[in-house]
Design a protein around this motif. Structure first.
Motif, mmCIF file in Angstrom:
data_model
loop_
_atom_site.group_PDB
_atom_site.id
_atom_site.type_symbol
_atom_site.label_atom_id
_atom_site.label_comp_id
_atom_site.label_asym_id
_atom_site.label_seq_id
_atom_site.Cartn_x
_atom_site.Cartn_y
_atom_site.Cartn_z
ATOM 1 N N GLU A 1 -18.111 -33.308 14.031
ATOM 2 C CA GLU A 1 -19.112 -32.384 13.482
ATOM 3 C C GLU A 1 -19.584 -32.891 12.121
ATOM 4 O OE1 GLU A 1 -20.445 -30.249 15.274
ATOM 5 O OE2 GLU A 1 -18.998 -30.178 16.920
ATOM 6 N N MET B 1 -22.023 -34.532 16.598
ATOM 7 C CA MET B 1 -22.771 -33.414 16.028
ATOM 8 C C MET B 1 -23.426 -32.632 17.155
ATOM 9 S SD MET B 1 -26.243 -35.176 14.465
ATOM 10 C CE MET B 1 -27.011 -33.579 14.162
ATOM 11 N N ASN B 2 -23.726 -31.356 16.888
ATOM 12 C CA ASN B 2 -24.498 -30.542 17.813
ATOM 13 C C ASN B 2 -25.982 -30.844 17.607
ATOM 14 O OD1 ASN B 2 -22.236 -29.229 18.887
ATOM 15 N ND2 ASN B 2 -22.232 -27.727 17.216
ATOM 16 N N GLU C 1 -21.149 -30.968 9.068
ATOM 17 C CA GLU C 1 -20.316 -30.024 8.331
ATOM 18 C C GLU C 1 -19.681 -30.653 7.098
ATOM 19 O OE1 GLU C 1 -20.403 -26.885 9.101
ATOM 20 O OE2 GLU C 1 -21.700 -27.396 10.791
#
Length: 521
Positions: free
Chosen positions: A313, A355-356, A316
């Protein structure tokens, strides 16, 4: 009386020979240590005095001056304790000092005279061997680590009292009582195949992602997975070490130096062959990532040297932490400058990130129950957490879609599930890297990701059709010059995986499709 004993310290990950000069003169009993010592070295005064007395020797009554040369180099740590103690005993006539002329002495003393292990031994033994010294005297607990360096005699002892006061011969003076057994020594050269608890055969589907990971491992390319929650991004990257080639001997030495200096080398009984895999939490500070301290210690980027730095992620992580990765990714080293020291650490690692696609995670993967509620502006702001210059340094970024139910349960028959095992992928990676090793022999590089400038043009020549395709894509997608270079490197690796010497149009086409985040939303 004056005596000089050789010792060593660590600067960055490199060793430095230090001369421990001890002078015993008449005067009030006291010990003074000079030569830019830190607090741990100054406190050696009390440790050495108690250790000498509790080991059955006589502590001399007089003025003792200890100089650590070169005097303009800052020293830290407790590795000089044993050298100082031997110098004092030699000055007072309790030991023959001439037998230590060709020997480097390391070790921390406890108050009862026992020797404790010190960090950075591998670097110090390495510099001692390069300087031509024949023996190194150190704690028994550091013997395994020291034995990894060939060409120098390793003499381990447990206590200060193991030094024989009645001999003029080195072997007799160091009357150590324990040796490494043949079984223990054989573990240092263990070349058995690496084993892992996980395998790519555990992952259902995602063959496109597996193919990309194979390309990343073969050329040591940076990679990013973009996909919705639960699509298997993290699971895939955590299996990346299972397909990477074992560390070469020179790579292993560099990695073990870093871990030795940082005091993080847990199993010193085996030669390190598995590539490091570091996965820091997103709350890490920039000092933890890059390295820090009054005298800087290695950070995560150096602990991942010749291995993988995994940022799960990635958006973040704070912007400050992400931006400090730009220079280590480009230069393969980091220079840390502080008030007391300026040190350089190696940072040749493969960056792997996930990552999204958007804040909610479902952009481009809507279902009846889960629909993306993010506006284009929200998506652009989310992706903007990763700056353009940093994104440019990531060679491969692809989408990892949701896995279908029939694939998870195995209802859909697919031969690729049986093919894409870690053993199969690792064998192809090693074969491709052997081609790179032959191609770049004598050039100072090992992998395609290291190609720059003239070498990039020399080894990544394109056919007319491949060049036309790349030209059209360059204009249509607005590639930067750095992106252009990275597409050429990726295409070179793809060709190596196919066992081909030239880069063809399909290789360029495949490399271009691995630039997902270069496309506009």
């Amino acid at each position: 009386m004056y005596v000089k004993i050789l010792s060593a310290t660590v600067t960055g990950i490199d060793g430095q020979i230090i001369e421990v000069e001890v002078d015993l003169a008449s005067g009030l009993p006291q010990m003074t240590i000079v030569g830019l010592p830190d607090n741990a070295i100054r406190e050696a005064t009390e440790r050495v005095r108690a250790a000498i007395k509790n080991s059955g020797y006589q502590y001399p009554l007089g003025r003792i001056t200890v100089n650590l040369a070169p005097a303009d180099l800052r020293k830290e740590g407790s590795a000089f304790d044993l050298a100082i103690a031997i110098g004092i005993l030699a000055c007072s006539g309790q030991l023959a000092h001439n037998v230590f002329n060709n020997c480097v002495v390391l070790g921390e003393l406890s108050l009862d005279g026992k020797l404790k292990s010190v960090t950075g031994v591998l670097s110090m033994v390495h510099v001692a061997r390069k300087a031509g010294y024949q023996r190194i005297l150190l704690p028994l607990s550091n013997a395994f680590e020291a034995r990894l360096i060939d060409g120098i005699g390793v003499v381990p002892i447990e206590k200060l009292s193991h030094l024989d006061v009645n001999s003029d011969d080195f072997i007799d003076v160091v009357n150590y009582k324990q040796h490494l057994s043949p079984a223990e020594l054989s573990s240092l050269s263990d070349l058995s195949p690496l084993t892992f608890s996980c395998d790519f055969s555990d992952v259902r589907g995602q063959y496109h992602a597996k193919r990309v990971l194979m390309v990343a491992a073969a050329g040591m390319h940076n990679i990013m997975f973009v996909g919705p929650p639960g699509s298997g991004k993290t699971m895939l990257i955590r299996r990346l070490p299972t397909i990477m080639s074992p560390l070469a001997s020179d790579e292993a030495l560099e990695v073990m130096k870093v871990y030795s200096v940082a005091g993080r080398w847990n199993d010193q009984t085996k030669l390190l062959r598995e590539r490091p895999f570091r996965a820091p939490h997103h709350t890490i500070s920039y000092a933890g990532m890059l390295g820090g301290g009054t005298i800087p210690k290695p950070g995560e980027v150096s602990m991942a040297h010749h291995g993988i730095l995994f940022l799960d992620e990635m958006p973040e992580f704070t912007r400050q932490v992400l931006e400090v990765l730009r220079q280590p990714l480009e230069d393969r080293y980091v220079l840390l400058s502080r008030a007391r020291a300026s040190l350089q650490y190696p940072t040749f690692f493969t960056l792997a990130a996930t990552m999204n696609p958007c804040p909610c995670g479902y952009y481009g993967d809507q279902t009846d129950l889960e629909r993306c509620q993010c506006t284009p502006l929200m998506i652009r702001r989310y992706r903007a957490r990763i700056s353009g210059p940093l994104l440019d340094r990531i060679d491969l970024h692809i989408e990892v879609p949701r896995v279908k139910y029939t694939v998870i349960t195995g209802e859909s028959t697919d031969d690729q599930q049986a093919i894409y095992t870690s053993d199969y992928m690792r064998n192809r990676v090693i074969t491709a890297q052997m081609l790179q090793k032959i191609r770049y022999e004598g050039l100072g590089i090992r992998y395609n990701s290291e190609l720059t400038g003239r070498m990039l043009r020399l080894y990544c020549g394109l056919s007319k059709e491949a060049n036309h395709l790349l030209h059209r894509s360059f204009d249509a997608m607005g590639f930067s010059v750095r992106t252009y270079d990275r597409i050429l490197k990726i295409a070179r690796t793809i060709a190596d995986l196919e066992g081909l010497t030239s880069i063809e149009t399909p290789h360029i086409a495949e490399a271009i499709q691995y630039r997902t985040l270069d496309r506009s939303i």
